[in-house]
Scaffold this motif. Structure first.
Motif, short mmCIF file in Angstrom:
data_model
loop_
_atom_site.label_atom_id
_atom_site.label_comp_id
_atom_site.label_asym_id
_atom_site.label_seq_id
_atom_site.Cartn_x
_atom_site.Cartn_y
_atom_site.Cartn_z
N ALA A 252 16.71 22.39 10.02
CA ALA A 252 15.46 21.78 10.53
C ALA A 252 14.41 21.70 9.42
N SER A 253 14.86 21.40 8.21
CA SER A 253 13.97 21.23 7.07
C SER A 253 13.54 19.78 6.94
N VAL A 254 12.47 19.57 6.21
CA VAL A 254 12.02 18.23 5.88
C VAL A 254 12.83 17.78 4.66
N HIS A 255 13.40 16.57 4.72
CA HIS A 255 14.16 16.02 3.60
C HIS A 255 13.35 14.89 2.98
N LEU A 256 13.10 14.98 1.69
CA LEU A 256 12.39 13.94 0.95
C LEU A 256 13.26 13.50 -0.22
N SER A 257 13.57 12.20 -0.24
CA SER A 257 14.40 11.63 -1.29
C SER A 257 13.55 10.78 -2.22
N ILE A 258 13.63 11.04 -3.50
CA ILE A 258 12.85 10.26 -4.46
C ILE A 258 13.23 8.78 -4.40
N ASP A 259 14.50 8.46 -4.25
CA ASP A 259 14.90 7.06 -4.16
C ASP A 259 14.27 6.38 -2.95
N ALA A 260 14.18 7.07 -1.83
CA ALA A 260 13.57 6.49 -0.63
C ALA A 260 12.07 6.28 -0.81
N VAL A 261 11.43 7.08 -1.63
CA VAL A 261 10.01 6.90 -1.93
C VAL A 261 9.83 5.76 -2.94
N GLU A 262 10.71 5.72 -3.93
CA GLU A 262 10.62 4.70 -4.98
C GLU A 262 10.89 3.28 -4.46
N GLU A 263 11.77 3.16 -3.47
CA GLU A 263 12.14 1.84 -2.93
C GLU A 263 10.92 1.01 -2.50
N PRO A 264 10.01 1.52 -1.65
CA PRO A 264 8.87 0.69 -1.25
C PRO A 264 7.85 0.48 -2.37
N ILE A 265 7.79 1.41 -3.31
CA ILE A 265 6.89 1.22 -4.46
C ILE A 265 7.36 0.01 -5.26
N LEU A 266 8.66 -0.06 -5.51
CA LEU A 266 9.22 -1.20 -6.24
C LEU A 266 9.13 -2.49 -5.41
N ALA A 267 9.29 -2.36 -4.10
CA ALA A 267 9.21 -3.53 -3.22
C ALA A 267 7.83 -4.18 -3.26
N CYS A 268 6.83 -3.41 -3.63
CA CYS A 268 5.46 -3.94 -3.74
C CYS A 268 5.26 -4.76 -5.01
N GLY A 269 6.27 -4.82 -5.85
CA GLY A 269 6.18 -5.65 -7.05
C GLY A 269 5.92 -4.89 -8.33
#
Length: 167
Positions: A22-39
Protein backbone atom coordinates in the motif's frame (compact mmCIF):
# COMPACT_ATOMS: atom_id res chain seq x y z
CA UNK A 1 14.23 3.96 -4.34
CA UNK A 2 14.40 1.45 -7.18
CA UNK A 3 17.23 2.24 -9.57
CA UNK A 4 18.76 0.71 -12.64
CA UNK A 5 19.20 0.98 -16.37
CA UNK A 6 16.20 0.91 -18.70
CA UNK A 7 14.85 -2.58 -19.22
CA UNK A 8 15.88 -4.16 -15.89
CA UNK A 9 12.33 -4.31 -14.48
CA UNK A 10 12.16 -1.25 -12.23
CA UNK A 11 8.54 -0.38 -12.96
CA UNK A 12 7.33 -3.97 -12.81
CA UNK A 13 8.97 -4.51 -9.42
CA UNK A 14 7.83 -1.12 -8.12
CA UNK A 15 4.20 -1.68 -9.13
CA UNK A 16 4.03 -5.09 -7.45
CA UNK A 17 5.85 -3.97 -4.28
CA UNK A 18 3.68 -0.83 -4.02
CA UNK A 19 0.48 -2.86 -4.37
CA UNK A 20 1.62 -5.37 -1.74
CA UNK A 21 2.62 -2.68 0.77
CA UNK A 22 0.00 0.00 0.00
CA UNK A 23 2.87 2.34 -0.86
CA UNK A 24 2.78 5.29 -3.22
CA UNK A 25 4.52 4.45 -6.53
CA UNK A 26 6.11 7.30 -8.48
CA UNK A 27 7.77 6.61 -11.82
CA UNK A 28 10.10 9.18 -13.34
CA UNK A 29 9.10 8.11 -16.86
CA UNK A 30 5.42 8.69 -16.03
CA UNK A 31 6.28 12.18 -14.78
CA UNK A 32 8.54 12.94 -17.75
CA UNK A 33 5.93 11.87 -20.34
CA UNK A 34 3.53 14.85 -19.85
CA UNK A 35 6.44 17.28 -19.51
CA UNK A 36 7.68 16.22 -22.94
CA UNK A 37 4.10 16.18 -24.29
CA UNK A 38 3.94 19.91 -23.52
CA UNK A 39 6.62 20.49 -26.15
CA UNK A 40 9.73 20.79 -24.00
CA UNK A 41 12.87 19.32 -25.53
CA UNK A 42 14.15 16.02 -24.17
CA UNK A 43 17.36 16.49 -22.21
CA UNK A 44 19.01 17.11 -18.88
CA UNK A 45 16.62 19.90 -17.78
CA UNK A 46 13.50 17.81 -18.41
CA UNK A 47 15.10 14.95 -16.47
CA UNK A 48 15.86 17.23 -13.53
CA UNK A 49 12.30 18.62 -13.66
CA UNK A 50 10.87 15.08 -13.55
CA UNK A 51 13.02 14.12 -10.55
CA UNK A 52 12.07 17.32 -8.74
CA UNK A 53 8.36 16.84 -9.53
CA UNK A 54 8.49 13.28 -8.19
CA UNK A 55 10.35 14.50 -5.09
CA UNK A 56 7.68 17.17 -4.57
CA UNK A 57 4.99 14.46 -4.69
CA UNK A 58 6.95 12.07 -2.49
CA UNK A 59 7.66 14.45 0.39
CA UNK A 60 4.04 15.16 1.48
CA UNK A 61 3.28 11.44 1.30
CA UNK A 62 6.33 10.66 3.44
CA UNK A 63 5.25 13.32 5.96
CA UNK A 64 1.88 11.55 6.16
CA UNK A 65 3.70 8.35 7.09
CA UNK A 66 3.22 6.62 3.76
CA UNK A 67 5.94 4.58 2.16
CA UNK A 68 6.92 5.82 -1.28
CA UNK A 69 8.53 3.71 -3.99
CA UNK A 70 10.30 5.71 -6.70
CA UNK A 71 11.41 4.06 -9.90
CA UNK A 72 14.11 5.90 -11.79
CA UNK A 73 17.40 5.21 -13.54
CA UNK A 74 19.05 7.23 -10.75
CA UNK A 75 22.47 7.01 -12.37
CA UNK A 76 24.20 10.08 -10.90
CA UNK A 77 25.14 11.43 -7.49
CA UNK A 78 22.97 14.51 -8.17
CA UNK A 79 19.94 12.29 -8.79
CA UNK A 80 20.58 10.30 -5.61
CA UNK A 81 21.01 13.50 -3.62
CA UNK A 82 17.39 14.36 -4.53
CA UNK A 83 16.17 11.29 -2.64
CA UNK A 84 18.60 11.66 0.26
CA UNK A 85 17.41 15.25 0.73
CA UNK A 86 13.73 14.22 0.59
CA UNK A 87 14.36 11.52 3.20
CA UNK A 88 16.23 13.97 5.44
CA UNK A 89 13.55 16.69 5.12
CA UNK A 90 10.83 14.22 6.08
CA UNK A 91 12.83 12.22 8.65
CA UNK A 92 12.19 9.11 6.58
CA UNK A 93 14.43 6.10 6.05
CA UNK A 94 15.67 5.44 2.54
CA UNK A 95 16.70 2.23 0.84
CA UNK A 96 18.49 2.28 -2.49
CA UNK A 97 17.74 -0.77 -4.61
CA UNK A 98 19.71 -1.36 -7.79
CA UNK A 99 18.28 -3.75 -10.35
CA UNK A 100 20.53 -5.24 -12.99
CA UNK A 101 20.33 -7.84 -15.73
CA UNK A 102 23.75 -9.46 -15.56
CA UNK A 103 23.18 -11.36 -18.82
CA UNK A 104 23.65 -8.66 -21.48
CA UNK A 105 21.93 -10.73 -24.18
CA UNK A 106 18.86 -11.09 -21.97
CA UNK A 107 18.93 -7.36 -21.20
CA UNK A 108 19.09 -6.49 -24.88
CA UNK A 109 16.27 -8.95 -25.64
CA UNK A 110 14.06 -7.33 -23.00
CA UNK A 111 14.64 -3.89 -24.46
CA UNK A 112 13.97 -4.99 -28.02
CA UNK A 113 10.50 -6.31 -27.16
CA UNK A 114 9.44 -3.53 -24.82
CA UNK A 115 6.56 -1.15 -25.50
CA UNK A 116 5.39 0.91 -22.54
CA UNK A 117 3.13 3.13 -24.68
CA UNK A 118 5.06 6.26 -23.74
CA UNK A 119 4.82 8.33 -26.91
CA UNK A 120 7.20 11.07 -25.79
CA UNK A 121 9.63 9.25 -23.51
CA UNK A 122 9.90 6.39 -25.99
CA UNK A 123 12.12 3.35 -25.72
CA UNK A 124 15.91 3.62 -25.61
CA UNK A 125 18.10 1.74 -28.03
CA UNK A 126 20.60 -0.83 -26.82
CA UNK A 127 23.41 1.58 -27.76
CA UNK A 128 21.84 4.30 -25.58
CA UNK A 129 21.58 1.89 -22.64
CA UNK A 130 25.22 0.91 -23.13
CA UNK A 131 26.25 4.60 -23.01
CA UNK A 132 24.26 5.06 -19.80
CA UNK A 133 25.90 1.95 -18.33
CA UNK A 134 29.35 3.41 -19.05
CA UNK A 135 28.40 6.68 -17.32
CA UNK A 136 26.51 5.13 -14.37
CA UNK A 137 27.98 6.57 -11.16
CA UNK A 138 29.35 4.18 -8.57
CA UNK A 139 27.23 3.88 -5.45
CA UNK A 140 28.37 5.72 -2.32
CA UNK A 141 25.31 4.53 -0.38
CA UNK A 142 24.54 1.08 0.89
CA UNK A 143 22.56 -0.53 -1.91
CA UNK A 144 20.54 -3.71 -2.27
CA UNK A 145 21.24 -5.24 -5.67
CA UNK A 146 19.09 -7.79 -7.46
CA UNK A 147 19.74 -9.47 -10.79
CA UNK A 148 16.31 -9.70 -12.43
CA UNK A 149 17.60 -12.33 -14.83
CA UNK A 150 18.34 -14.60 -11.86
CA UNK A 151 15.24 -13.76 -9.78
CA UNK A 152 11.67 -13.24 -10.87
CA UNK A 153 9.96 -9.88 -10.55
CA UNK A 154 7.75 -11.41 -7.84
CA UNK A 155 10.77 -12.64 -5.87
CA UNK A 156 12.37 -9.19 -5.93
CA UNK A 157 9.05 -7.52 -5.04
CA UNK A 158 8.63 -10.01 -2.15
CA UNK A 159 12.06 -9.09 -0.77
CA UNK A 160 11.30 -5.37 -1.02
CA UNK A 161 7.79 -5.78 0.41
CA UNK A 162 9.21 -7.60 3.42
CA UNK A 163 11.70 -4.78 3.98
CA UNK A 164 9.01 -2.07 3.73
CA UNK A 165 6.63 -4.11 5.89
CA UNK A 166 9.29 -4.50 8.60
CA UNK A 167 9.26 -0.76 9.22
Amino acid sequence: MISGLPGVGKTSVAEIAAARTASVHLSIDAVEEPILACGLQRGWQVGVAAYEAARAMAEPNLRLGRSVIIDAVNDSEDARLTWRAAAARTSSPIDFVHLVVADSQEHERRLSGRDRSLAYVGEPTWAEVQRRRADYAAWSDEVLEFDTAARTVDEVADALSARVGAR
